[in-house]
Scaffold this motif. Structure first.
Motif, PDB file in Angstrom:
ATOM      1  N   MET A  48     -27.187  30.892 -14.872  1.00  0.00           N
ATOM      2  CA  MET A  48     -26.754  30.074 -15.999  1.00  0.00           C
ATOM      3  C   MET A  48     -25.236  30.027 -16.085  1.00  0.00           C
ATOM      4  O   MET A  48     -24.636  28.955 -16.269  1.00  0.00           O
ATOM      5  N   ILE A  49     -24.596  31.180 -15.948  1.00  0.00           N
ATOM      6  CA  ILE A  49     -23.141  31.219 -16.011  1.00  0.00           C
ATOM      7  C   ILE A  49     -22.525  30.413 -14.869  1.00  0.00           C
ATOM      8  O   ILE A  49     -21.571  29.646 -15.071  1.00  0.00           O
ATOM      9  N   GLN A  50     -23.062  30.551 -13.676  1.00  0.00           N
ATOM     10  CA  GLN A  50     -22.532  29.808 -12.538  1.00  0.00           C
ATOM     11  C   GLN A  50     -22.760  28.306 -12.678  1.00  0.00           C
ATOM     12  O   GLN A  50     -21.899  27.504 -12.296  1.00  0.00           O
ATOM     13  N   SER A  51     -23.888  27.917 -13.233  1.00  0.00           N
ATOM     14  CA  SER A  51     -24.203  26.489 -13.341  1.00  0.00           C
ATOM     15  C   SER A  51     -23.279  25.780 -14.320  1.00  0.00           C
ATOM     16  O   SER A  51     -22.932  24.614 -14.111  1.00  0.00           O
ATOM     17  N   PHE A  52     -22.875  26.442 -15.376  1.00  0.00           N
ATOM     18  CA  PHE A  52     -21.941  25.820 -16.308  1.00  0.00           C
ATOM     19  C   PHE A  52     -20.571  25.590 -15.672  1.00  0.00           C
ATOM     20  O   PHE A  52     -19.790  24.786 -16.171  1.00  0.00           O
ATOM     21  N   GLN A  53     -20.285  26.289 -14.583  1.00  0.00           N
ATOM     22  CA  GLN A  53     -18.983  26.175 -13.942  1.00  0.00           C
ATOM     23  C   GLN A  53     -19.026  25.382 -12.641  1.00  0.00           C
ATOM     24  O   GLN A  53     -18.071  25.423 -11.859  1.00  0.00           O
ATOM     25  N   VAL A  54     -20.100  24.655 -12.381  1.00  0.00           N
ATOM     26  CA  VAL A  54     -20.219  23.914 -11.129  1.00  0.00           C
ATOM     27  C   VAL A  54     -19.103  22.876 -11.029  1.00  0.00           C
ATOM     28  O   VAL A  54     -18.790  22.174 -11.978  1.00  0.00           O
ATOM     29  N   PHE A  55     -18.497  22.806  -9.846  1.00  0.00           N
ATOM     30  CA  PHE A  55     -17.392  21.864  -9.665  1.00  0.00           C
ATOM     31  C   PHE A  55     -17.425  21.181  -8.303  1.00  0.00           C
ATOM     32  O   PHE A  55     -17.424  19.954  -8.217  1.00  0.00           O
ATOM     33  N   THR A  56     -17.448  21.967  -7.225  1.00  0.00           N
ATOM     34  CA  THR A  56     -17.316  21.390  -5.880  1.00  0.00           C
ATOM     35  C   THR A  56     -18.376  20.344  -5.567  1.00  0.00           C
ATOM     36  O   THR A  56     -18.028  19.242  -5.107  1.00  0.00           O
ATOM     37  N   PRO A  57     -19.679  20.594  -5.797  1.00  0.00           N
ATOM     38  CA  PRO A  57     -20.662  19.540  -5.505  1.00  0.00           C
ATOM     39  C   PRO A  57     -20.450  18.289  -6.346  1.00  0.00           C
ATOM     40  O   PRO A  57     -20.591  17.167  -5.843  1.00  0.00           O
ATOM     41  N   ALA A  58     -20.115  18.468  -7.624  1.00  0.00           N
ATOM     42  CA  ALA A  58     -19.893  17.305  -8.486  1.00  0.00           C
ATOM     43  C   ALA A  58     -18.693  16.508  -8.019  1.00  0.00           C
ATOM     44  O   ALA A  58     -18.708  15.259  -8.023  1.00  0.00           O
ATOM     45  N   PHE A  59     -17.637  17.181  -7.608  1.00  0.00           N
ATOM     46  CA  PHE A  59     -16.440  16.499  -7.122  1.00  0.00           C
ATOM     47  C   PHE A  59     -16.741  15.717  -5.846  1.00  0.00           C
ATOM     48  O   PHE A  59     -16.309  14.572  -5.691  1.00  0.00           O
ATOM     49  N   ALA A  60     -17.499  16.335  -4.928  1.00  0.00           N
ATOM     50  CA  ALA A  60     -17.788  15.682  -3.654  1.00  0.00           C
ATOM     51  C   ALA A  60     -18.737  14.502  -3.830  1.00  0.00           C
ATOM     52  O   ALA A  60     -18.523  13.424  -3.264  1.00  0.00           O
ATOM     53  N   VAL A  61     -19.799  14.691  -4.606  1.00  0.00           N
ATOM     54  CA  VAL A  61     -20.802  13.630  -4.772  1.00  0.00           C
ATOM     55  C   VAL A  61     -20.223  12.431  -5.517  1.00  0.00           C
ATOM     56  O   VAL A  61     -20.501  11.281  -5.186  1.00  0.00           O
TER      57      VAL A  61
END
Length: 321
Positions: free
Chosen positions: A243-256
């Motif tokens: 849960m903590i890691q998912s709130f901080q997701v960045f690299t996949p969102a930036f790339a996609v």
């Protein structure tokens, strides 16, 4: 007379300032090497963590564009964020959707793979390494770009679905499907929680399954009545971390999304919007305020998970309490 006059003040001084017990002095002498070895870590924590956190908190109350000196604006950043910025709330909604879908899917795949590996006799080490590999590779920008190509128009996934009669077109260009490209990339990286689940499964006593089988419990009943309760501390541990890691997701969102959160802000994750406001628009004070609200939100949700865990997490040492 002289003897009395010299010893009396010494006794009074010892009575006023008694020496610590020998055991306490010995403990202090034994502890100082630990503080010496911890000093580099404490200095690093202060310089690299605590001081930057204090500076970012101060910046969240300022108007700062990275070039001019910060200008104090009080709560204006927080007020604008919560009441005047629709894209902020769009990023919150996208992130919550991602967390609600990606975390259970990832943990479900991890638990299923762990149970399969537990039942394997040979080749367990090979398959464990193969399943764990995506956790090491999936966080890189190169893998995220390859994932984007797989789900883009003409990519492998769209071509395979088209051959099956399912014509979806480009997932990346569809506002209803783009966020699920990131969800699937996250679920593919189930190796780390899988290893933790596997370690937890190996700690469950086989006698519990034998007793359940003697009572007529089938595989599903054994899973619900034995595996899940005994594995609940591990489930809780993985749930909090993911849960903590998912709130901080960045690299996949930036790339996609190509760094823009598109199409139609469907992949505008919270951290991506924070990056956009801080480094693209040079509104660093606003970005700092976003970061602190994210920290508070994660802390509150984590606290809720710990509070509610008392009703569903079972610890073996609590059986006799």
């Amino acid at each position: 007379m002289s003897t009395v006059s010299t010893t009396a003040p010494a006794r009074a001084d010892r009575a006023t300032h008694p020496r610590p017990p020998a055991g306490r002095r010995r403990r202090r002498e034994q502890q100082w090497p630990a503080y010496v070895f911890l000093t580099p870590w404490m200095i690093g924590a202060a310089v690299l963590t605590l001081v930057p956190m204090a500076v970012s908190l101060w910046l969240s109350f300022t108007d700062y564009n990275l070039f001019d000196p910060p200008h104090w604006v009080g709560l204006r950043n927080y007020k604008e964020m919560l009441t005047e910025d629709p894209r902020y709330w769009r990023s919150v909604g996208t992130t919550l959707l991602y967390v609600v879908v990606a975390v259970p899917l990832k943990l479900g795949l991890a638990l299923g793979a762990a149970m399969l590996l537990k039942s394997l006799g040979r080749g367990r080490a090979f398959y464990r390494s193969a399943f764990y590999a995506p956790s090491l590779l999936g966080a890189s920008m190169s893998i995220a770009l390859v994932w984007r190509a797989l789900f883009n128009d003409g990519g492998t996934v769209t071509e395979v679905l088209g051959s099956l009669g399912i014509h979806t077109g480009s997932w990346v260009g569809d506002p209803d499907l783009a966020v699920y490209v990131v969800v699937l990339l996250t679920a593919w990286q189930f190796g780390a929680p899988m290893v933790i689940f596997l370690a937890g499964l190996q700690q469950i006593s086989p006698e519990l399954y034998e007793a359940a089988a003697l009572d007529g419990a089938g595989r599903w009943r054994q899973f619900v009545s034995v595996t899940v309760p005994m594995l609940s501390p591990v489930v809780f541990f993985n749930l909090v971390l993911e849960m903590i890691q998912s709130f901080q997701v960045f690299t996949p969102a930036f790339a996609v999304s190509g760094g823009e959160g598109g199409p139609a802000d469907s992949t505008l994750f919270y951290t991506l919007y924070l990056y956009e406001r801080g480094f693209t628009a040079s509104h660093m004070g606003y970005a700092a305020a976003m970061a602190w609200l994210l920290l508070i939100a994660i802390g509150v949700i984590t606290l809720i998970l710990f509070r509610t865990s008392r009703s569903w997490v079972f610890y073996a040492d609590e059986e006799g309490r």
